[in-house]
Design an enzyme around this catalytic site. Structure first.
Site, PDB file in Angstrom:
ATOM      1  N   ASP A  13      -5.019  -8.416  -3.692  1.00  0.00           N
ATOM      2  CA  ASP A  13      -3.999  -9.014  -2.730  1.00  0.00           C
ATOM      3  C   ASP A  13      -4.593 -10.378  -2.387  1.00  0.00           C
ATOM      4  O   ASP A  13      -5.956 -10.248  -2.338  1.00  0.00           O
ATOM      5  CB  ASP A  13      -3.700  -7.667  -1.903  1.00  0.00           C
ATOM      6  N   ASP A  15      -2.817 -12.619   0.921  1.00  0.00           N
ATOM      7  CA  ASP A  15      -2.708 -12.780   2.549  1.00  0.00           C
ATOM      8  C   ASP A  15      -3.415 -11.732   2.948  1.00  0.00           C
ATOM      9  O   ASP A  15      -3.279 -10.251   3.132  1.00  0.00           O
ATOM     10  CB  ASP A  15      -1.081 -12.653   2.693  1.00  0.00           C
ATOM     11  N   ASP A 173      -5.830  -5.531   2.308  1.00  0.00           N
ATOM     12  CA  ASP A 173      -6.233  -5.503   3.312  1.00  0.00           C
ATOM     13  C   ASP A 173      -4.818  -4.114   4.821  1.00  0.00           C
ATOM     14  O   ASP A 173      -5.261  -3.955   5.708  1.00  0.00           O
ATOM     15  CB  ASP A 173      -6.035  -6.689   4.219  1.00  0.00           C
TER      16      ASP A 173
END
Length: 220
Positions: A13, A15, A173
């Site tokens: 991922d 961001d 995240d």
């Protein structure tokens, strides 16, 4: 951490995992709301809105300040202009990211970046932060019909990588990353420093958690 030892690839991922982009989001939304003569959205609120794509972020910001939802199209167009202008200026690569990516590459894993951010913005950000060389494949939220947490982006990326989902590690995240990985049949490890919509990341169903990408391949 119950990650298979015979991994072929890793999907990462962007961001909240590779780059802390909260400052970019806040700056872009501030410019949009100033242009539309709306109240600004505080950083603490923006942090809970990111991760589900630009559409969700813009709609959530408008809702937060009680704006008419009919402003969405104008806000969307303004956001594209303002975000493109500041992309990466207020963002920082997290500690341990480059070391972790070097280790993943050194282990022979093929890498791809999959994000809900628009593909063009993702490519520009990776280039600006000198991370583009790690990722021959970059797929944004506009690359497929569905976004994470739907499994389609991960399954399509596995096909592009030529790797089996069960042997392709998802690194993210948030619960979006974990849900997409579970549905796609990929093992998933989450970093503990990202956003996760303001919720405790360790409450998410994942195969492991790390404080740094440099720790992903360490035995547990």
């Amino acid at each position: 951490m119950t990650v298979p030892p015979d991994l072929q690839a890793a999907i990462v991922d962007l961001d909240g995992t590779l780059v802390d982009t909260l400052g970019d989001f806040c700056a872009a939304l501030d410019a949009v709301h100033a242009e539309l003569q709306l109240a600004r959205v505080p950083r603490s609120a923006v942090e809970h809105m990111v991760g589900k794509g630009s559409e969700h972020l813009i709609r959530s910001a408008l809702q937060h300040v009680g704006a008419d939802e009919r402003l969405y199209e104008r806000a969307w167009a303004a956001y594209q202009r303002h975000y493109r202008a500041i992309n990466g200026r207020h963002a920082e690569v997290y500690p341990g990211v480059r070391e972790g990516l070097d280790l993943l590459q050194g282990a022979g894993l093929r890498l791809a970046c999959v994000t809900n951010k628009p593909t063009a913005f993702a490519r520009d950000l990776l280039a600006a932060k000198a991370l583009a060389g790690y990722f021959p494949l970059v797929f944004g939220g506009d690359a497929f019909e569905r976004k994470k947490p739907h499994p389609q982006p991960l399954l399509e990326t596995c096909r592009a990588l030529g790797s089996a989902p069960a042997r392709t590690l998802m690194l993210g995240d948030s619960s979006n990353d974990a849900a997409a990985a579970r549905a796609a049949g990929c093992p998933v490890v989450l970093v503990t420093y990202g956003y996760n919509h303001g919720e405790p990341v360790r409450a998410v169903d994942a195969d492991g958690f790390v404080a740094s990408l440099a720790d992903v391949l360490l035995p547990r």
